[in-house]
Design a protein around this motif. Structure first.
Motif, PDB file in Angstrom:
ATOM      1  N   LEU A 205       9.678   3.736  -7.138  1.00 52.57           N
ATOM      2  CA  LEU A 205       9.421   5.093  -6.687  1.00 52.57           C
ATOM      3  C   LEU A 205       8.732   5.057  -5.328  1.00 52.57           C
ATOM      4  O   LEU A 205       7.733   4.354  -5.156  1.00 52.57           O
ATOM      5  CB  LEU A 205       8.507   5.831  -7.670  1.00 52.57           C
ATOM      6  CG  LEU A 205       9.139   6.479  -8.894  1.00 52.57           C
ATOM      7  CD1 LEU A 205       9.732   5.440  -9.822  1.00 52.57           C
ATOM      8  CD2 LEU A 205       8.113   7.311  -9.627  1.00 52.57           C
ATOM      9  N   THR A 206       9.270   5.809  -4.377  1.00 54.80           N
ATOM     10  CA  THR A 206       8.600   6.034  -3.103  1.00 54.80           C
ATOM     11  C   THR A 206       8.497   7.542  -2.904  1.00 54.80           C
ATOM     12  O   THR A 206       9.135   8.315  -3.623  1.00 54.80           O
ATOM     13  CB  THR A 206       9.362   5.385  -1.941  1.00 54.80           C
ATOM     14  OG1 THR A 206      10.708   5.887  -1.928  1.00 54.80           O
ATOM     15  CG2 THR A 206       9.390   3.862  -2.073  1.00 54.80           C
ATOM     16  N   PHE A 207       7.718   7.971  -1.895  1.00 55.04           N
ATOM     17  CA  PHE A 207       7.339   9.377  -1.829  1.00 55.04           C
ATOM     18  C   PHE A 207       7.561   9.952  -0.442  1.00 55.04           C
ATOM     19  O   PHE A 207       7.044   9.432   0.545  1.00 55.04           O
ATOM     20  CB  PHE A 207       5.870   9.525  -2.251  1.00 55.04           C
ATOM     21  CG  PHE A 207       5.610   8.977  -3.624  1.00 55.04           C
ATOM     22  CD1 PHE A 207       5.824   9.754  -4.749  1.00 55.04           C
ATOM     23  CD2 PHE A 207       5.217   7.650  -3.796  1.00 55.04           C
ATOM     24  CE1 PHE A 207       5.637   9.244  -6.019  1.00 55.04           C
ATOM     25  CE2 PHE A 207       5.012   7.123  -5.059  1.00 55.04           C
ATOM     26  CZ  PHE A 207       5.225   7.925  -6.174  1.00 55.04           C
ATOM     27  N   GLU A 208       8.347  11.041  -0.398  1.00 52.48           N
ATOM     28  CA  GLU A 208       8.570  11.743   0.867  1.00 52.48           C
ATOM     29  C   GLU A 208       8.635  13.252   0.664  1.00 52.48           C
ATOM     30  O   GLU A 208       8.961  13.994   1.580  1.00 52.48           O
ATOM     31  CB  GLU A 208       9.852  11.244   1.531  1.00 52.48           C
ATOM     32  CG  GLU A 208      11.059  11.283   0.629  1.00 52.48           C
ATOM     33  CD  GLU A 208      12.267  10.588   1.244  1.00 52.48           C
ATOM     34  OE1 GLU A 208      13.389  10.941   0.857  1.00 52.48           O
ATOM     35  OE2 GLU A 208      12.084   9.689   2.094  1.00 52.48           O
ATOM     36  N   SER A 209       8.310  13.718  -0.558  1.00 55.07           N
ATOM     37  CA  SER A 209       8.249  15.148  -0.856  1.00 55.07           C
ATOM     38  C   SER A 209       7.517  15.301  -2.183  1.00 55.07           C
ATOM     39  O   SER A 209       7.133  14.311  -2.825  1.00 55.07           O
ATOM     40  CB  SER A 209       9.659  15.745  -0.942  1.00 55.07           C
ATOM     41  OG  SER A 209      10.397  15.125  -1.976  1.00 55.07           O
TER      42      SER A 209
END
Length: 313
Positions: A205-209
């Motif tokens: 999991l990565t985060f951009e929103s």
């Protein structure tokens, strides 16, 4: 030269609220408020804060504290006639002087046992009698351990069901530089899409929103890798099947009470939880859920980090 020893101190915190401070010989520490049995600080041997608490957090009943590790019980989220995330996080707990022994042998000396029983006013929210015991412990190596024990003490023979979460706010350098491993191929409910059930396709999991997902039947180990700080949080959980991953991002952050507009950049919630299947307890029965978190240095290269090897190898 005197050798430092673990210490346990009951003292006053923000707004005069009582808190317990646990310290280990090497310098790590934990602070837990009796209000909510709420862990508000966990620092490593270098004095670096590992949990996120909002700069706008209120330490003033009856409001919950924004950040740290709130206890969600007897339900997660908001339901009719319930306080958001239950009432355990907005009640004053007491120190349990004679807790029943835990099954495992304890290798840590800095710990505190807290207990919550319902008040008459709580029965209008939830008409059940219970004992909720929480142990908060700091290991000699600076790990934090939380053990929840919930017992049905109803005298009328009635069972009850509940949901639960350790609503853990981790401090991160930059949410865009964080990845979560251990949830690959796991089913989740997307709370931003009407609880649509999906399967996690990403390798990590990565985060951009904005993210608000409830992962179900998750592995017992989850790793949170902060590239910029070269730090990995390793979570081990027992008896707690699910996990919520949450970050409000910019628009939602501005609408959240007691939360700074830009603070979403420096926090990530990964919350061991019981949500999909509420837990049933008959009178006299007890449930135990354990959470053990380590913060280890890591120069992360994809696929090469085994947190247990870093810790013990």
């Amino acid at each position: 030269m005197a050798v430092a020893k673990p210490s346990i101190e009951l003292c006053k915190g923000s707004n005069g609220l009582e808190k317990v401070v646990l310290k280990e010989a090497r310098g790590s520490s934990i602070e837990v408020y009796l209000y909510g049995a709420h862990v508000t600080s966990w620092k490593n041997d270098h004095g670096e804060e590992l949990l996120f608490v909002s700069s706008k957090a209120l330490f003033k009943p009856p409001k919950g504290i924004r950040g740290g590790i709130p206890i969600c019980f007897p339900q997660v989220g908001g339901l009719a006639n319930f306080e958001q995330h239950g009432f355990a996080r907005t009640r004053v707990w007491t120190i349990d002087q004679n807790p029943p022994p835990l099954q495992e042998s304890n290798s840590y000396r800095a710990s505190v046992d807290l207990i919550l029983r319902p008040s008459e006013g709580d029965f209008k929210f939830w008409p059940h009698s219970f004992e909720f015991r929480l142990r908060v412990a700091l290991t000699p190596g600076g790990d934090i351990i939380l053990v929840s024990r919930i017992r049905n003490t109803n005298k009328d023979g009635k069972p009850f069901t509940f949901t639960f979460a350790f609503h853990t706010y981790f401090s991160v350098s930059d949410i865009c530089e964080v990845r979560v491993e251990g949830l690959e191929t796991i089913d989740y409910f997307d709370n931003l899409k009407g609880k649509e059930r999906c399967t996690e396709q990403a390798d990590a999991l990565t985060f951009e929103s904005e993210v608000d997902k409830t992962y179900v039947s998750t592995p017992n180990k989850i790793a949170i890798i902060d590239h910029e700080k070269k730090r990995t949080y390793v979570m081990w959980k027992e008896g707690i099947p699910d996990a919520v991953v949450w970050n409000p991002w910019d628009k939602k952050a501005k609408a959240i009470a007691h939360f700074g507009d830009d603070e979403y950049k420096h926090m990530l919630c990964v919350e061991p939880a019981v949500i999909e299947d509420p837990l049933p307890l008959k009178p006299g029965e007890e449930w135990t859920g354990r959470l053990h978190i380590s913060a280890v240095p890591s120069s992360y290269c994809s696929g090469q980090l085994d947190p247990k090897r870093v810790l013990y190898g």
